[in-house]
Design a protein around this motif. Sequence first.
Motif, PDB file in Angstrom:
ATOM      1  N   SER A 140      -4.721 -31.106 -56.442  1.00  0.00           N
ATOM      2  CA  SER A 140      -4.457 -32.516 -56.158  1.00  0.00           C
ATOM      3  C   SER A 140      -3.259 -32.765 -55.260  1.00  0.00           C
ATOM      4  CB  SER A 140      -4.260 -33.279 -57.480  1.00  0.00           C
ATOM      5  OG  SER A 140      -5.390 -33.134 -58.318  1.00  0.00           O
ATOM      6  N   LEU A 172      -9.669 -27.850 -59.692  1.00  0.00           N
ATOM      7  CA  LEU A 172      -9.322 -28.956 -58.807  1.00  0.00           C
ATOM      8  C   LEU A 172      -7.846 -28.933 -58.470  1.00  0.00           C
ATOM      9  CD1 LEU A 172     -11.392 -31.834 -60.453  1.00  0.00           C
ATOM     10  CD2 LEU A 172     -11.869 -30.711 -58.271  1.00  0.00           C
ATOM     11  N   CYS A 190     -16.529 -32.269 -61.039  1.00  0.00           N
ATOM     12  CA  CYS A 190     -16.374 -33.724 -61.100  1.00  0.00           C
ATOM     13  C   CYS A 190     -14.960 -34.081 -61.572  1.00  0.00           C
ATOM     14  CB  CYS A 190     -17.413 -34.331 -62.036  1.00  0.00           C
ATOM     15  SG  CYS A 190     -17.200 -36.117 -62.265  1.00  0.00           S
ATOM     16  N   PRO A 191     -14.220 -34.878 -60.794  1.00  0.00           N
ATOM     17  CA  PRO A 191     -12.869 -35.274 -61.220  1.00  0.00           C
ATOM     18  C   PRO A 191     -12.867 -36.178 -62.451  1.00  0.00           C
ATOM     19  CG  PRO A 191     -13.166 -35.574 -58.854  1.00  0.00           C
ATOM     20  CD  PRO A 191     -14.532 -35.332 -59.431  1.00  0.00           C
ATOM     21  N   HIS A 192     -14.002 -36.828 -62.734  1.00  0.00           N
ATOM     22  CA  HIS A 192     -14.053 -37.760 -63.862  1.00  0.00           C
ATOM     23  C   HIS A 192     -14.401 -37.069 -65.177  1.00  0.00           C
ATOM     24  CE1 HIS A 192     -13.663 -41.038 -61.045  1.00  0.00           C
ATOM     25  NE2 HIS A 192     -14.766 -40.683 -60.410  1.00  0.00           N
ATOM     26  N   GLN A 199      -9.644 -34.498 -53.823  1.00  0.00           N
ATOM     27  CA  GLN A 199      -9.145 -33.261 -54.397  1.00  0.00           C
ATOM     28  C   GLN A 199      -9.840 -32.084 -53.710  1.00  0.00           C
ATOM     29  OE1 GLN A 199      -9.832 -35.005 -58.530  1.00  0.00           O
ATOM     30  NE2 GLN A 199      -8.045 -33.739 -58.933  1.00  0.00           N
ATOM     31  N   VAL A 227     -14.402 -34.354 -53.513  1.00  0.00           N
ATOM     32  CA  VAL A 227     -13.902 -32.991 -53.664  1.00  0.00           C
ATOM     33  C   VAL A 227     -14.395 -32.176 -52.477  1.00  0.00           C
ATOM     34  CG1 VAL A 227     -13.948 -30.890 -55.071  1.00  0.00           C
ATOM     35  CG2 VAL A 227     -13.918 -33.144 -56.182  1.00  0.00           C
ATOM     36  N   LYS A 236     -14.041 -40.837 -56.016  1.00  0.00           N
ATOM     37  CA  LYS A 236     -13.258 -39.658 -55.666  1.00  0.00           C
ATOM     38  C   LYS A 236     -14.162 -38.653 -54.959  1.00  0.00           C
ATOM     39  CE  LYS A 236      -9.917 -40.063 -59.461  1.00  0.00           C
ATOM     40  NZ  LYS A 236      -8.729 -40.287 -58.615  1.00  0.00           N
TER      41      LYS A 236
END
Length: 235
Positions: free
Chosen positions: A201, A199, A40-42, A188, A119, A117
Amino acid sequence: MSDAERAALLSAIAGSDGMDRVARLLDYHRRLPRPAVARCPHTGAVVHHSVDTGGIDGPWWRYESPLRPPEELPSTFFAFTGALRLADPLPKLDWLVKPGPEAPFVVRRLLLLEGMKAVVSALPVGGWDGWAITYFSDRPRTVERFNDWGASRYWVDGGRGVEWSSVSEDAEPIDFELGPWIERGSLQWIAPGDAEMRLQSTTAGCPYLGLPGRRTFQRVQYGTSWEPIPATAPR
């Protein structure tokens, strides 16, 4: 579950009926792989999701009635899609399978939302190149999601237990040009084989850009594959 164990179980399912068949389906359900598909990017949490990575001939891939377990997903999870590059020979299936396009893609309307976002990661299925694309939101949403990979619907916990809804994949605007989405920070990626699920970017070194393959949601059944017939405007 090894390839040999999976093949034996699918053969046993096909040759059984009644409560014996139910028991074998439950065994399949219980033994499904749950690979890591994203981070998870968050929150940074690694996310696992059931996928029958042994091939599209398993009940997990039945488009209209997939056999899938409840998923343990973070609150930021929003949607789980995917793509698969087919190769001959195709399995002779009595049921319809829609494994996605043959290259990774994004759903435009989702990534245009603030705080959304996605992935992309490599996830081979049955020896074929496959990609999981997982979406994460930093806030609750009431917008339509996207059908789960290979299924005719998506599941969501609406506060009254798990419910389902659906969208028409063929009618959705999707984008295979991933570079601009990476550059704007909406997408990502995770390098193939990266056990740490780190991740990335930037577009530099991204292995998911410009991949070949059909750009529509493929259908597989009875040992053949086909694409939807494009809609024509009425005269």
